[in-house]
Design an enzyme around this catalytic site. Sequence first.
Site, PDB file in Angstrom:
ATOM      1  N   HIS A  89       9.027   1.780   1.008  1.00  0.00           N
ATOM      2  CA  HIS A  89       8.981   0.681   0.038  1.00  0.00           C
ATOM      3  C   HIS A  89      10.377   0.397  -0.523  1.00  0.00           C
ATOM      4  O   HIS A  89      11.205   1.297  -0.640  1.00  0.00           O
ATOM      5  CB  HIS A  89       8.033   1.086  -1.094  1.00  0.00           C
ATOM      6  CG  HIS A  89       7.580  -0.022  -1.991  1.00  0.00           C
ATOM      7  ND1 HIS A  89       8.404  -0.664  -2.880  1.00  0.00           N
ATOM      8  CD2 HIS A  89       6.355  -0.589  -2.142  1.00  0.00           C
ATOM      9  CE1 HIS A  89       7.713  -1.572  -3.544  1.00  0.00           C
ATOM     10  NE2 HIS A  89       6.460  -1.546  -3.109  1.00  0.00           N
ATOM     11  N   ASP A 112      -0.278   2.168   3.853  1.00  0.00           N
ATOM     12  CA  ASP A 112      -1.159   1.487   2.903  1.00  0.00           C
ATOM     13  C   ASP A 112      -1.292  -0.006   3.162  1.00  0.00           C
ATOM     14  O   ASP A 112      -2.202  -0.650   2.648  1.00  0.00           O
ATOM     15  CB  ASP A 112      -0.709   1.746   1.454  1.00  0.00           C
ATOM     16  CG  ASP A 112       0.676   1.177   1.139  1.00  0.00           C
ATOM     17  OD1 ASP A 112       1.401   0.781   2.080  1.00  0.00           O
ATOM     18  OD2 ASP A 112       1.039   1.147  -0.052  1.00  0.00           O
ATOM     19  N   ASN A 113      -0.390  -0.583   3.947  1.00  0.00           N
ATOM     20  CA  ASN A 113      -0.464  -2.001   4.317  1.00  0.00           C
ATOM     21  C   ASN A 113       0.610  -2.287   5.346  1.00  0.00           C
ATOM     22  O   ASN A 113       1.352  -1.388   5.750  1.00  0.00           O
ATOM     23  CB  ASN A 113      -0.324  -2.926   3.096  1.00  0.00           C
ATOM     24  CG  ASN A 113       0.833  -2.601   2.185  1.00  0.00           C
ATOM     25  OD1 ASN A 113       0.648  -2.139   1.063  1.00  0.00           O
ATOM     26  ND2 ASN A 113       2.051  -2.816   2.659  1.00  0.00           N
ATOM     27  N   LYS A 173       3.009   8.955  -4.794  1.00  0.00           N
ATOM     28  CA  LYS A 173       2.615   7.724  -5.491  1.00  0.00           C
ATOM     29  C   LYS A 173       1.117   7.688  -5.799  1.00  0.00           C
ATOM     30  O   LYS A 173       0.285   7.900  -4.932  1.00  0.00           O
ATOM     31  CB  LYS A 173       3.020   6.531  -4.633  1.00  0.00           C
ATOM     32  CG  LYS A 173       2.606   5.171  -5.172  1.00  0.00           C
ATOM     33  CD  LYS A 173       3.193   4.076  -4.302  1.00  0.00           C
ATOM     34  CE  LYS A 173       2.622   2.709  -4.619  1.00  0.00           C
ATOM     35  NZ  LYS A 173       3.260   1.637  -3.822  1.00  0.00           N
ATOM     36  N   ASP A 229       4.268   4.022   2.634  1.00  0.00           N
ATOM     37  CA  ASP A 229       4.195   2.850   1.766  1.00  0.00           C
ATOM     38  C   ASP A 229       4.926   1.674   2.422  1.00  0.00           C
ATOM     39  O   ASP A 229       6.150   1.705   2.551  1.00  0.00           O
ATOM     40  CB  ASP A 229       4.830   3.184   0.414  1.00  0.00           C
ATOM     41  CG  ASP A 229       4.463   2.214  -0.687  1.00  0.00           C
ATOM     42  OD1 ASP A 229       3.890   1.160  -0.366  1.00  0.00           O
ATOM     43  OD2 ASP A 229       4.756   2.498  -1.851  1.00  0.00           O
ATOM     44  N   ASP A 230       4.186   0.682   2.862  1.00  0.00           N
ATOM     45  CA  ASP A 230       4.747  -0.517   3.510  1.00  0.00           C
ATOM     46  C   ASP A 230       5.309  -0.230   4.903  1.00  0.00           C
ATOM     47  O   ASP A 230       6.226  -0.923   5.354  1.00  0.00           O
ATOM     48  CB  ASP A 230       5.857  -1.161   2.666  1.00  0.00           C
ATOM     49  CG  ASP A 230       5.369  -1.734   1.349  1.00  0.00           C
ATOM     50  OD1 ASP A 230       4.159  -1.644   1.075  1.00  0.00           O
ATOM     51  OD2 ASP A 230       6.196  -2.270   0.597  1.00  0.00           O
ATOM     52  N   HIS A 255      -0.379   4.946  -8.433  1.00  0.00           N
ATOM     53  CA  HIS A 255      -0.546   3.495  -8.541  1.00  0.00           C
ATOM     54  C   HIS A 255      -1.999   3.062  -8.754  1.00  0.00           C
ATOM     55  O   HIS A 255      -2.426   2.016  -8.259  1.00  0.00           O
ATOM     56  CB  HIS A 255       0.028   2.804  -7.302  1.00  0.00           C
ATOM     57  CG  HIS A 255       0.472   1.389  -7.589  1.00  0.00           C
ATOM     58  ND1 HIS A 255       0.823   0.503  -6.585  1.00  0.00           N
ATOM     59  CD2 HIS A 255       0.617   0.704  -8.748  1.00  0.00           C
ATOM     60  CE1 HIS A 255       1.173  -0.648  -7.113  1.00  0.00           C
ATOM     61  NE2 HIS A 255       1.044  -0.558  -8.439  1.00  0.00           N
ATOM     62  N   CYS A 305      -0.638  -2.467  -1.967  1.00  0.00           N
ATOM     63  CA  CYS A 305      -0.829  -1.036  -2.172  1.00  0.00           C
ATOM     64  C   CYS A 305      -2.009  -0.607  -3.037  1.00  0.00           C
ATOM     65  O   CYS A 305      -2.817   0.218  -2.615  1.00  0.00           O
ATOM     66  CB  CYS A 305       0.452  -0.396  -2.685  1.00  0.00           C
ATOM     67  SG  CYS A 305       1.495  -1.433  -3.671  1.00  0.00           S
ATOM     68  N   LYS A 315       3.171  -7.778   4.865  1.00  0.00           N
ATOM     69  CA  LYS A 315       2.576  -7.357   3.607  1.00  0.00           C
ATOM     70  C   LYS A 315       2.248  -8.579   2.742  1.00  0.00           C
ATOM     71  O   LYS A 315       3.062  -9.483   2.573  1.00  0.00           O
ATOM     72  CB  LYS A 315       3.563  -6.449   2.862  1.00  0.00           C
ATOM     73  CG  LYS A 315       3.147  -6.055   1.459  1.00  0.00           C
ATOM     74  CD  LYS A 315       4.224  -5.229   0.792  1.00  0.00           C
ATOM     75  CE  LYS A 315       3.855  -4.884  -0.643  1.00  0.00           C
ATOM     76  NZ  LYS A 315       4.879  -4.049  -1.301  1.00  0.00           N
TER      77      LYS A 315
END
Length: 446
Positions: free
Chosen positions: A203, A270-271, A119, A20-21, A121, A60, A286
Amino acid sequence: MVDTSSATTQHPNIVFILADDLGWGDLSIDGQQNYHTPHLDNLAKEGIRFSNAYSASPVCTPTRVSFFTGRYPGRIPLGVREPLLSFKQIGDKVGLPPEHPTIASLLKANGYETALVGKWHCGYLPKYGPLKSGFDEFFGNLSGAIDYFRHVDTSGEPDLWEAEVSVKEIGYVTDLFTERAIDFIKRPHNRPFYLSLHHTAPHWPWEGPNDIELSNTLIGKDNVQNWVNTGTAESYAAVVERLDYGVGRVLQALSDASVADNTIVIFASDNGGEKFSNLGGFKGKKGNLYEGGIRVPTFIRWPGVIQPNQVSEQVIITHDITATILAATNTNPDPNYPLDGQNLLPTIKGEAPVTPRTLFWRHKGVDNPALPPKVLQGAVRSGDWKYLKSGENEYLFNLATDETEEVDLKTQQKETFEQLRARYEKWALNLEPYPTCSVGDTRRQE
């Protein structure tokens, strides 16, 4: 050429690990020098890694929609929530429709055990959730971010779930997710399995495994702004190192269970990265469509099928992973929901050359102190050319000679510029419109 006709390669296990990130240069193998990621580095070397891998979105929720559905995120209303707000703000007004086929539901119909750890989301209970979208089991968080120790969301509400029941656990959340993934792998399996391990790391809030006191200072003060201001470059390093350590433990569990040779392991982010990330020299981060916001580390290991130590220049995007998993497991997509992703197997098995791709992005975002200002953005990558629109500004870059997107060539290459702009506009016409209501424009969200 590797023989893939055996029963083991017809129905391999799948472990998909999503960070994540995690920025493009946040792993040692990609140039990070402030800390080390030996387990992820080794995983990358044991298969193929992609030097031109992209997330489907710079935030995300849309990227997760892309992975779950195998399609551009803007195909459904959830995909234009960039990202989805917390439950306290949005409730169950929008989510991944249970009737929409997902990689989990398709694999489940093909005889796979399916589990999501980490996660989600993509919508909140009671209307939405992993168990309603093809997963047999779920342990993790429903919102976009949780505190690593207290397991609350940005509103201070508990957000750790076992199936559809809120649970309390003691521990650092990266470790909890690692342990649950290991438990799933070591369990006896009578069928092939698909495990999605979606870590919240790295994250914000940036709390390393020894930063419980940092977490305690946020009690009663949980919100996006305070979380973004929590942590340092050193604590970020600790978060990433713990992620790397956990991945190493999961890989060891596959070996201990004697299933590593029949398991495809895929790792991605995810990014693009955040303020403490190493973005590899790329512009942006991001929340925007410059390379730093969407270029992500991605690699695939499949022993006996994918030769090790490969670095591919093939341009890929999140939903290609979905199409590739379905192809590798001989799972048919739903013809009523055609995939946008491309099966990468011919390329990664050495049966087809690298081919030019044309990929699209659209992003508007929400007002958020952790993200760039809200503005409509669009992008196309076609071969080495990239068209980028940000508000009223438009650009054309040649990524073959200018990966840092410094030289705008729209005047010199007017024909290419006009062609890509027209292709973007035609593509965007088929997407869901952005919501016009004020919900989603608050500054307190994931």
